[in-house]
Every structure is written in structure tokens, then in C-alpha cells.
Design a protein around this motif. Structure first.
Motif, PDB file in Angstrom:
ATOM      1  N   ASN A 186       0.686  -1.215  -0.072  1.00 20.91           N
ATOM      2  CA  ASN A 186       0.067  -0.074  -0.166  1.00 20.91           C
ATOM      3  C   ASN A 186       0.919   1.202  -0.015  1.00 20.91           C
ATOM      4  N   GLY A 187       1.915   1.239  -0.816  1.00 17.52           N
ATOM      5  CA  GLY A 187       2.697   2.387  -0.944  1.00 17.52           C
ATOM      6  C   GLY A 187       3.854   2.567   0.040  1.00 17.52           C
ATOM      7  N   VAL A 188       3.906   1.761   1.199  1.00 18.80           N
ATOM      8  CA  VAL A 188       4.820   1.786   2.117  1.00 18.80           C
ATOM      9  C   VAL A 188       5.948   0.914   1.985  1.00 18.80           C
ATOM     10  N   LYS A 189       7.401   1.313   1.977  1.00 18.54           N
ATOM     11  CA  LYS A 189       8.341   0.428   1.614  1.00 18.54           C
ATOM     12  C   LYS A 189       8.552  -0.472   2.670  1.00 18.54           C
ATOM     13  N   SER A 193      11.189  -8.239   7.442  1.00 13.64           N
ATOM     14  CA  SER A 193       9.859  -9.154   7.774  1.00 13.64           C
ATOM     15  C   SER A 193       8.928  -8.256   8.784  1.00 13.64           C
ATOM     16  N   LEU A 194       9.784  -7.433   9.607  1.00 18.61           N
ATOM     17  CA  LEU A 194       9.046  -6.638  10.802  1.00 18.61           C
ATOM     18  C   LEU A 194       8.050  -5.701  10.127  1.00 18.61           C
ATOM     19  N   SER A 195       8.639  -4.975   9.132  1.00 15.72           N
ATOM     20  CA  SER A 195       7.661  -3.950   8.483  1.00 15.72           C
ATOM     21  C   SER A 195       6.888  -4.498   7.667  1.00 15.72           C
ATOM     22  N   LEU A 196       7.006  -5.615   6.914  1.00 17.85           N
ATOM     23  CA  LEU A 196       5.895  -6.377   6.293  1.00 17.85           C
ATOM     24  C   LEU A 196       4.847  -6.867   7.386  1.00 17.85           C
ATOM     25  N   GLN A 197       5.070  -7.241   8.293  1.00 17.32           N
ATOM     26  CA  GLN A 197       3.883  -7.670   9.234  1.00 17.32           C
ATOM     27  C   GLN A 197       3.200  -6.503   9.974  1.00 17.32           C
ATOM     28  N   ARG A 198       4.010  -5.264  10.200  1.00 18.89           N
ATOM     29  CA  ARG A 198       3.409  -4.022  10.682  1.00 18.89           C
ATOM     30  C   ARG A 198       2.273  -3.928   9.413  1.00 18.89           C
ATOM     31  N   GLU A 199       2.750  -3.579   8.373  1.00 17.41           N
ATOM     32  CA  GLU A 199       1.834  -3.109   7.460  1.00 17.41           C
ATOM     33  C   GLU A 199       0.599  -4.165   7.314  1.00 17.41           C
ATOM     34  N   MET A 200       0.703  -5.318   7.194  1.00 15.76           N
ATOM     35  CA  MET A 200      -0.113  -6.325   7.077  1.00 15.76           C
ATOM     36  C   MET A 200      -1.436  -6.175   8.067  1.00 15.76           C
ATOM     37  N   LYS A 201      -0.935  -5.894   9.424  1.00 15.32           N
ATOM     38  CA  LYS A 201      -1.774  -5.828  10.289  1.00 15.32           C
ATOM     39  C   LYS A 201      -2.704  -4.575  10.135  1.00 15.32           C
ATOM     40  N   LYS A 202      -2.378  -3.552   9.310  1.00 13.48           N
ATOM     41  CA  LYS A 202      -3.417  -2.471   9.233  1.00 13.48           C
ATOM     42  C   LYS A 202      -4.527  -2.855   8.030  1.00 13.48           C
ATOM     43  N   VAL A 229      -7.409 -15.185   8.171  1.00 16.98           N
ATOM     44  CA  VAL A 229      -6.819 -16.220   8.938  1.00 16.98           C
ATOM     45  C   VAL A 229      -6.532 -15.847  10.335  1.00 16.98           C
ATOM     46  N   ASP A 230      -7.174 -16.604  11.413  1.00 15.73           N
ATOM     47  CA  ASP A 230      -6.927 -16.014  12.707  1.00 15.73           C
ATOM     48  C   ASP A 230      -7.003 -14.469  12.985  1.00 15.73           C
ATOM     49  N   ASP A 231      -7.956 -13.980  12.347  1.00 14.73           N
ATOM     50  CA  ASP A 231      -8.456 -12.387  12.457  1.00 14.73           C
ATOM     51  C   ASP A 231      -7.336 -11.546  11.880  1.00 14.73           C
ATOM     52  N   ARG A 232      -6.443 -12.200  10.961  1.00 17.00           N
ATOM     53  CA  ARG A 232      -5.452 -11.454  10.243  1.00 17.00           C
ATOM     54  C   ARG A 232      -5.756 -11.252   8.770  1.00 17.00           C
ATOM     55  N   ALA A 233      -5.433 -10.612   7.759  1.00 17.22           N
ATOM     56  CA  ALA A 233      -5.324 -10.459   6.640  1.00 17.22           C
ATOM     57  C   ALA A 233      -4.116 -11.143   5.878  1.00 17.22           C
ATOM     58  N   VAL A 234      -4.391 -12.133   5.165  1.00 13.81           N
ATOM     59  CA  VAL A 234      -3.239 -12.811   4.509  1.00 13.81           C
ATOM     60  C   VAL A 234      -3.500 -13.108   2.962  1.00 13.81           C
ATOM     61  N   MET A 235      -2.434 -12.914   2.212  1.00  9.43           N
ATOM     62  CA  MET A 235      -2.611 -13.099   0.743  1.00  9.43           C
ATOM     63  C   MET A 235      -2.280 -14.416   0.357  1.00  9.43           C
ATOM     64  N   GLY A 236      -1.998 -15.546   1.134  1.00 10.18           N
ATOM     65  CA  GLY A 236      -1.855 -16.700   0.703  1.00 10.18           C
ATOM     66  C   GLY A 236      -0.434 -17.002   0.069  1.00 10.18           C
ATOM     67  N   LEU A 237       0.693 -16.250   0.605  1.00  4.74           N
ATOM     68  CA  LEU A 237       1.898 -16.293   0.166  1.00  4.74           C
ATOM     69  C   LEU A 237       2.868 -17.147   0.931  1.00  4.74           C
ATOM     70  N   THR A 238       3.756 -17.876   0.776  1.00 11.02           N
ATOM     71  CA  THR A 238       4.829 -18.339   1.502  1.00 11.02           C
ATOM     72  C   THR A 238       6.069 -17.599   1.140  1.00 11.02           C
ATOM     73  N   LEU A 239       6.739 -16.779   2.283  1.00 13.90           N
ATOM     74  CA  LEU A 239       7.946 -15.883   2.006  1.00 13.90           C
ATOM     75  C   LEU A 239       8.969 -16.413   2.568  1.00 13.90           C
ATOM     76  N   ASN A 240      10.036 -15.864   1.815  1.00 11.58           N
ATOM     77  CA  ASN A 240      11.731 -16.444   2.397  1.00 11.58           C
ATOM     78  C   ASN A 240      12.352 -15.153   2.475  1.00 11.58           C
ATOM     79  N   PRO A 241      12.468 -14.857   3.816  1.00  6.57           N
ATOM     80  CA  PRO A 241      13.333 -13.836   3.962  1.00  6.57           C
ATOM     81  C   PRO A 241      14.903 -13.846   3.772  1.00  6.57           C
ATOM     82  N   ASP A 291      11.116 -15.947  15.012  1.00 13.15           N
ATOM     83  CA  ASP A 291      10.967 -15.348  13.859  1.00 13.15           C
ATOM     84  C   ASP A 291      11.908 -14.075  13.726  1.00 13.15           C
ATOM     85  N   SER A 292      11.837 -13.792  12.288  1.00 10.05           N
ATOM     86  CA  SER A 292      12.785 -12.878  12.045  1.00 10.05           C
ATOM     87  C   SER A 292      12.166 -11.228  12.657  1.00 10.05           C
ATOM     88  N   ALA A 293      10.889 -11.415  13.093  1.00 12.03           N
ATOM     89  CA  ALA A 293      10.353 -10.152  13.584  1.00 12.03           C
ATOM     90  C   ALA A 293      10.488 -10.175  15.047  1.00 12.03           C
TER      91      ALA A 293
END
Length: 365
Positions: A186-189, A193-202, A229-241, A291-293
Motif C-alpha cells: 500500500n505504498g509503504v516501503k 519481515s517486521l515492516s511487512l508484518q506491521r503493514e499487513m496488520k493495518k 486467517v486467525d483474524d489477520r489479513a493474509v495473501m496466501g503467500l509463503t515468504l523467504n526472507p 522468527d525474524s520479527a
């Protein structure tokens, strides 16, 4: 009628006959018992037996080798113990226990017995279990390195690569590819992993995410649907940091596998990267994935691990928050168990244990 005197020499044969009969009976019983024992070891049963395992000190040696070695970074001398805990397992695919081992486990207060199907999926092979344990150990070490370095003030660049796309994420499969690198949400760099989790929580589950990626060096943006999934928004992706570490870490733990040593690895690395002994010279044990977060995750065998920690001389134990309920009524005497949910919790708790200011810390058991 004449009388006859029977001397000892004439009575002896009947006595020897009786002794021979008893000997034969005892020999027969011995043979039967021996055959039963042999048969008991030969009969395999579909159970898994868990017992307390070793609790190596991450700041010391294990099987003759230094557990933790850092190169390319300034390190500081330390003392005390940060023990990662293990579970000794008998059983599982391709390695079922014998009937005798099962019987002995029934008499062991520190052994827990599970049906094999409770812990392993059908058709799982021994090789698959070993491969999974090795992969999980490697992953836990990598996350621990990243988290510890960041906590110690190092900059650790990270690239978030898509490793897989769920079969149920139909639209995402049309838009994205494995090896795409996520660079914004959503336009945020997205830097890690931590910044990805933070933005997905929004993101509200069901909304589409404007996902920025690079593919072969070319920048693209796609509107990717999410599900709940568990009250979170997920895109269905498996990620490899993929992190770029500023120094090299080598961890030697023999054939120990699984992800549960992550938290203690992170603490040990952080301890060596920062001045002073984090433990204050005390013996502290613990467990938990990392985890990396920086989040501490639940593990299996928590009851066996607290026993193993106490046997290793630890007086304090760090337990994942999600495992706390399992320890009610199962904490060994002389061991204080503290609840932790993040690497920050873990560091703070160890510091409080080190200086004796533990009043008010959340506990388990």
C-alpha cells in the motif's frame, strides 16, 4: 523279618535327584523369561516416548565443540549459562520403540507416551522427519542471528522473496510468481519481515493490497486479494526472507534438530555482541522458536524441557507465552519459569534475573 539300616550313602541319590529337578525347573524358568525379554525387544509398538534431553549451554561447548562462534564483529567476554533445552525421543517413523521400552516408560515419571499418529502424519518417513528437523534448525539459527544483530544495534538489510503461492489464492497465482521480491505494501516501503508484518496488520481481511514487487529487476504493482486467517489479513503467500548479515555466526550443536532453540540462540548472540555478562553469571535455560520479527513461538515437549533444565542446574527458565498453560502443576522445585513473547521480553527477563529484581515478572506454572 530282618531290620536294615540305611546309611547316608544310600539316601544321597534321592537328594541329588531332587536338586537336579529343582535345577531343571529354574533353568526352564530362566529360558522362558529370557525368551520373553528377547521377544519384548523384538516386538515394536506404534508409540513415541518423550523424556528430558540434554540442556547444552549456548555460551559453552557441546560434544567437545564451542556452540557459538562469531567472526567479523566485536565480541565481549561473558559468563554464566544460557541453556537451550531438548527432548529425548524414542519412536517415530522407522524407529518404533520395543514393547520392553514401552513398559519401562510406563514406570518412568518423566516420560510421556504418545500414539505415533498424534505426532506424525501417516506415511511420514524417518528421512522426512530428519530433513524437516534439519531445515527447522537452520531456519531458527538464521532468524536468531538477524534478531540478535538488530537488538545489538546492527543494520541487517533483508529481502522478502516469495517462495510459494497457495493453491487457494487463485488471483494471486495469476499475478505473482515465485522469486518475486516484495518491496512495498500500500505504498509503504518494506525493508524487512517486521515492516511487512506491521503493514499487513493495518489491512482489513478481504481488502486488496497494493503489493509492490520487483521481478528480474523490473518494478511492478498488483492489487492482491486477502482472506481472513486467525483474524489477520493474509495473501496466501509463503515468504523467504533473505538477510545480509554484517558478520558471520557459526553454531555447532551436533545432530540436534528442530526450531525450538531459536530464542536461546538469539540471546547468546546478543550477549556476545554486547558488553558484560547478560546472565550476571547465573544459569538460565529456556526454549521457544524465534522468527525474524523477534516473536517467540510455542514448542513441543515443554514439560520435559523444564525437567531437563533443572537437571542441568538452571534456576530460571524462559517459556513461550503460548506454552504457559501446559506447565501448570509441572514446574520442578527450584526452578522459576518466566513467560516471554518477544526477544525484548527475553532480554529484559534475563537482565532482571541477573540482578535479582524478578518481582512482578509474568510467570508460568
Amino acid at each position: 523279618m530282618s531290620s536294615r539300616t540305611v546309611d547316608a550313602a544310600e539316601r544321597r541319590p534321592s537328594r541329588w535327584a531332587s536338586m537336579r529337578t529343582r535345577t531343571k525347573v529354574m533353568l526352564a524358568i530362566f529360558v522362558v523369561v529370557l525368551l520373553a525379554v528377547v521377544a519384548g525387544f523384538g516386538i515394536k509398538v506404534p508409540y513415541v516416548i518423550l523424556r528430558p534431553g540434554p540442556a547444552p549451554n549456548t555460551l559453552g561447548t557441546f560434544e567437545g565443540k564451542k556452540v557459538l562462534t562469531l567472526s567479523g564483529a566485536k565480541t565481549y567476554p561473558t559468563s554464566g549459562g544460557l541453556h537451550f533445552t531438548t527432548v529425548s525421543m524414542v519412536g517415530g517413523p522407522g524407529n518404533r520403540p520395543s514393547l520392553i521400552e514401552y513398559g519401562l516408560a510406563k514406570l518412568d515419571d518423566h516420560a510421556q507416551i504418545y500414539e505415533e499418529s498424534q505426532l506424525f502424519a501417516p506415511q511420514t518417513t524417518r528421512e522426512q522427519v530428519q530433513q524437516q528437523n534439519e531445515a527447522e534448525m537452520t531456519g531458527s539459527q538464521s532468524s536468531a542471528e538477524v534478531v540478535a544483530a538488530r537488538q545489538a544495534g546492527y543494520d541487517v538489510p533483508e529481502m522478502i522473496e516469495i517462495a510459494g503461492i497457495s493453491d487457494s489464492a487463485n488471483e494471486a497465482k495469476k499475478l505473482l510468481r515465485v522469486k518475486d521480491v516484495i518491496v512495498s505494501v500500500n505504498g509503504v516501503k518494506i525493508a524487512d519481515s517486521l515492516s511487512l508484518q506491521r503493514e499487513m496488520k493495518k489491512v482489513t481481511p478481504g481488502q486488496k493490497v497494493q503489493l509492490g514487487i520487483t521481478r528480474g529487476g523490473k518494478a511492478m504493482t498488483f492489487a492482491v486479494p486477502t482472506t481472513k486467517v486467525d483474524d489477520r489479513a493474509v495473501m496466501g503467500l509463503t515468504l523467504n526472507p533473505k538477510a545480509t548479515m554484517p558478520f558471520k555466526v557459526n553454531i555447532s550443536v551436533g545432530d540436534v534438530g528442530g526450531p525450538s532453540a531459536g530464542t536461546m540462540f538469539a540471546l547468546a548472540i546478543y550477549d556476545e555482541l554486547t558488553p558484560g555478562a547478560l546472565t550476571g553469571g547465573k544459569q538460565i535455560a529456556g526454549t521457544g522458536t524465534m522468527d525474524s520479527a523477534g516473536d517467540v513461538g510455542a514448542i513441543g515437549g515443554i514439560r520435559e524441557k523444564v525437567v531437563g533444565a533443572r537437571q542441568a542446574g538452571a534456576t530460571a527458565f524462559l517459556a513461550p507465552a503460548d506454552n504457559c498453560a501446559e506447565l501448570k502443576g509441572h514446574v520442578p522445585n527450584g526452578l522459576d519459569v518466566y513467560r516471554v513473547a518477544t526477544i525484548k521480553d527475553a532480554i529484559s527477563t534475563v537482565e532482571h534475573v541477573a540482578d535479582g529484581s524478578t518481582q512482578g515478572l509474568p510467570r508460568c506454572g
